[in-house]
Design a protein around this motif. Structure first.
Motif, mmCIF file in Angstrom:
data_model
loop_
_atom_site.group_PDB
_atom_site.id
_atom_site.type_symbol
_atom_site.label_atom_id
_atom_site.label_comp_id
_atom_site.label_asym_id
_atom_site.label_seq_id
_atom_site.Cartn_x
_atom_site.Cartn_y
_atom_site.Cartn_z
ATOM 1 N N LEU A 299 3.379 2.388 3.632
ATOM 2 C CA LEU A 299 4.092 2.345 4.905
ATOM 3 C C LEU A 299 5.398 1.735 4.899
ATOM 4 N N ALA A 300 5.595 0.626 4.201
ATOM 5 C CA ALA A 300 6.678 -0.251 4.076
ATOM 6 C C ALA A 300 7.886 0.723 3.224
ATOM 7 N N GLY A 301 7.502 1.564 2.369
ATOM 8 C CA GLY A 301 8.212 2.078 1.281
ATOM 9 C C GLY A 301 8.889 3.406 2.151
ATOM 10 N N GLU A 302 8.148 3.805 2.939
ATOM 11 C CA GLU A 302 8.545 5.103 3.631
ATOM 12 C C GLU A 302 9.783 4.606 4.670
ATOM 13 N N ALA A 303 9.580 3.504 5.266
ATOM 14 C CA ALA A 303 10.401 2.901 6.181
ATOM 15 C C ALA A 303 11.910 2.582 5.622
ATOM 16 N N ILE A 304 11.622 1.886 4.449
ATOM 17 C CA ILE A 304 12.847 1.530 3.515
ATOM 18 C C ILE A 304 13.499 2.632 3.151
ATOM 19 N N ALA A 305 12.652 3.702 2.720
ATOM 20 C CA ALA A 305 13.473 4.921 2.238
ATOM 21 C C ALA A 305 14.420 5.523 3.047
ATOM 22 N N LYS A 306 13.896 5.449 4.245
ATOM 23 C CA LYS A 306 14.493 6.132 5.428
ATOM 24 C C LYS A 306 15.934 5.304 5.656
ATOM 25 N N ARG A 307 15.940 4.237 5.630
ATOM 26 C CA ARG A 307 17.209 3.580 5.823
ATOM 27 C C ARG A 307 18.142 3.608 4.338
ATOM 28 N N ALA A 308 17.380 3.942 3.518
ATOM 29 C CA ALA A 308 18.387 4.089 2.127
ATOM 30 C C ALA A 308 19.174 5.452 2.238
ATOM 31 N N GLU A 309 18.516 6.230 2.850
ATOM 32 C CA GLU A 309 19.244 7.729 2.910
ATOM 33 C C GLU A 309 20.817 7.774 3.107
ATOM 34 N N SER A 310 21.343 6.951 4.024
ATOM 35 C CA SER A 310 22.579 7.345 4.350
ATOM 36 C C SER A 310 23.713 6.268 3.999
ATOM 37 N N ALA A 311 23.274 4.950 3.711
ATOM 38 C CA ALA A 311 24.164 3.853 3.513
ATOM 39 C C ALA A 311 23.909 2.764 2.324
ATOM 40 N N LYS A 312 24.800 2.160 1.698
ATOM 41 C CA LYS A 312 24.700 1.498 0.954
ATOM 42 C C LYS A 312 23.498 0.324 1.085
ATOM 43 N N VAL A 313 22.532 0.322 0.495
ATOM 44 C CA VAL A 313 21.672 -1.142 0.740
ATOM 45 C C VAL A 313 21.134 -1.668 -0.655
ATOM 46 N N ILE A 314 20.491 -2.968 -0.193
ATOM 47 C CA ILE A 314 19.789 -3.814 -1.318
ATOM 48 C C ILE A 314 18.456 -3.733 -0.747
ATOM 49 N N VAL A 315 17.494 -3.344 -1.790
ATOM 50 C CA VAL A 315 16.098 -3.572 -1.508
ATOM 51 C C VAL A 315 15.391 -4.836 -2.538
ATOM 52 N N ASP A 316 15.175 -5.807 -1.588
ATOM 53 C CA ASP A 316 14.665 -7.219 -2.058
ATOM 54 C C ASP A 316 13.020 -7.008 -2.461
ATOM 55 N N THR A 317 12.735 -6.767 -3.590
ATOM 56 C CA THR A 317 11.173 -6.503 -3.946
ATOM 57 C C THR A 317 10.743 -6.895 -5.115
ATOM 58 N N HIS A 318 9.988 -6.664 -5.827
ATOM 59 C CA HIS A 318 8.916 -6.926 -6.803
ATOM 60 C C HIS A 318 8.537 -5.598 -7.585
ATOM 61 N N THR A 319 8.640 -5.884 -9.181
ATOM 62 C CA THR A 319 7.843 -4.747 -9.788
ATOM 63 C C THR A 319 6.669 -4.730 -10.165
ATOM 64 N N LEU A 320 6.173 -5.988 -10.200
ATOM 65 C CA LEU A 320 4.626 -6.274 -10.419
ATOM 66 C C LEU A 320 4.235 -7.500 -9.559
ATOM 67 N N ILE A 321 3.264 -7.122 -8.768
ATOM 68 C CA ILE A 321 2.669 -8.391 -7.786
ATOM 69 C C ILE A 321 1.309 -8.848 -8.571
ATOM 70 N N LEU A 322 1.603 -10.246 -8.783
ATOM 71 C CA LEU A 322 0.106 -10.618 -9.373
ATOM 72 C C LEU A 322 -1.022 -10.779 -8.203
ATOM 73 N N THR A 323 -2.035 -9.960 -8.336
ATOM 74 C CA THR A 323 -2.933 -10.105 -7.430
ATOM 75 C C THR A 323 -4.389 -10.788 -7.954
ATOM 76 N N PRO A 324 -5.397 -11.075 -7.369
ATOM 77 C CA PRO A 324 -6.544 -11.618 -7.953
ATOM 78 C C PRO A 324 -7.153 -10.527 -8.709
ATOM 79 N N ASN A 325 -6.791 -9.242 -8.728
ATOM 80 C CA ASN A 325 -7.380 -8.185 -9.451
ATOM 81 C C ASN A 325 -6.423 -7.716 -10.582
ATOM 82 N N GLY A 326 -5.494 -8.497 -10.664
ATOM 83 C CA GLY A 326 -4.481 -8.111 -11.789
ATOM 84 C C GLY A 326 -3.042 -7.797 -11.270
#
Ligand code: ATP
Ligand code: AMP
Ligand code: MG
Length: 196
Positions: A76-103
């Motif tokens: 859900l968050a990804g969809e909302a962010i992708a919409k905002r990145a369609e038309s303007a220069k943006v920075i997305v502050d995020t992670h490539t790998l999130i450490l969870t209790p299940n890896g």
């Protein structure tokens, strides 16, 4: 062929200094070009969904939710962010790998990264011992305590995840070192990527 790409995705393990480097680079763009670059914080977008559903009270609780829930909120968050990145220069502050209790949970799965279509995936990296210290000195967040060796492993695995996400989208991958006390140096490199 038109290949408009407006998003720069900035990643790195918790406490490496992503948000600090981003804020400094955005200020550089504002000072030099009087241009505002919106920062879309993926964790904030997820927190709005997860807290709205009464699942968490604090953003650092999200990585301990069942992974099926994290994936659903991530989409859900990804969809909302992708919409905002369609038309303007943006920075997305995020992670490539999130450490969870299940890896490790991939932060940029195919359905998220394809929608955002980044120009560049930036990996902010630092010395593992400095990261451990930054985490323990930062009282504003409930960051995990990790052995220096595990921080090193996490950081190395993030390189693989960034390359995998770039393979799906044709983005470039840029490693930016955020050396102790050298935020400006790291931010200058991010500024160059934003303005390229
Ligand atoms: P998270 O993924 O948990 O949001 P982050 O990568 O966004 O973490 P920040 O919140 O930007 O990390 O920084 C973590 C802490 O490290 C902060 O207290 C910040 O002031 C400090 N810090 C960031 N960069 C540096 C640096 N180059 N030298 C010293 N301290 C730094
Ligand atoms: P941050 O403030 O960047 O640490 O983000 C807060 C939390 O949001 C992280 O600890 C993760 O639980 C979650 N998060 C951020 N980005 C992603 C992502 N791309 N995929 C899954 N979870 C994410
Ligand atoms: Mg941050």
């Amino acid at each position: 062929m038109s290949d408009a790409r407006n998003a720069v995705i900035v990643t790195g393990i918790p406490g490496v200094g992503k948000t600090t480097v981003i804020d400094t680079a955005v200020k550089m763009v504002k000072d030099k070009h009087n241009e505002e670059v919106p920062v879309l914080n993926f964790g904030t977008a997820m927190f709005e969904v997860a807290s709205g559903r009464g699942l968490v009270e604090d953003r650092d609780e999200m990585r301990r939710l069942p992974t099926v829930t994290q994936r659903e909120v991530q989409q859900l968050a990804g969809e909302a962010i992708a919409k905002r990145a369609e038309s303007a220069k943006v920075i997305v502050d995020t992670h490539t790998l999130i450490l969870t209790p299940n890896g490790f949970l991939i932060g940029l799965p195919e359905w998220v990264v394809r929608a955002i279509k980044p120009k560049t995936i930036v990996l902010v990296e630092a010395d593992p011992e400095d990261i451990a210290r930054r985490r323990s000195d930062d009282s504003t967040r409930a960051r995990d305590v990790q052995m220096v060796e595990d921080i090193d492993t996490h950081q190395k695995m993030c390189r693989s995840a960034a390359v995998a996400a770039a393979t799906l989208t044709g983005a470039t991958v840029r490693i930016i070192k955020n050396r102790q006390g050298k935020v400006e140096e790291a931010a200058t490199q991010l500024y160059e990527t934003l303005m390229e």
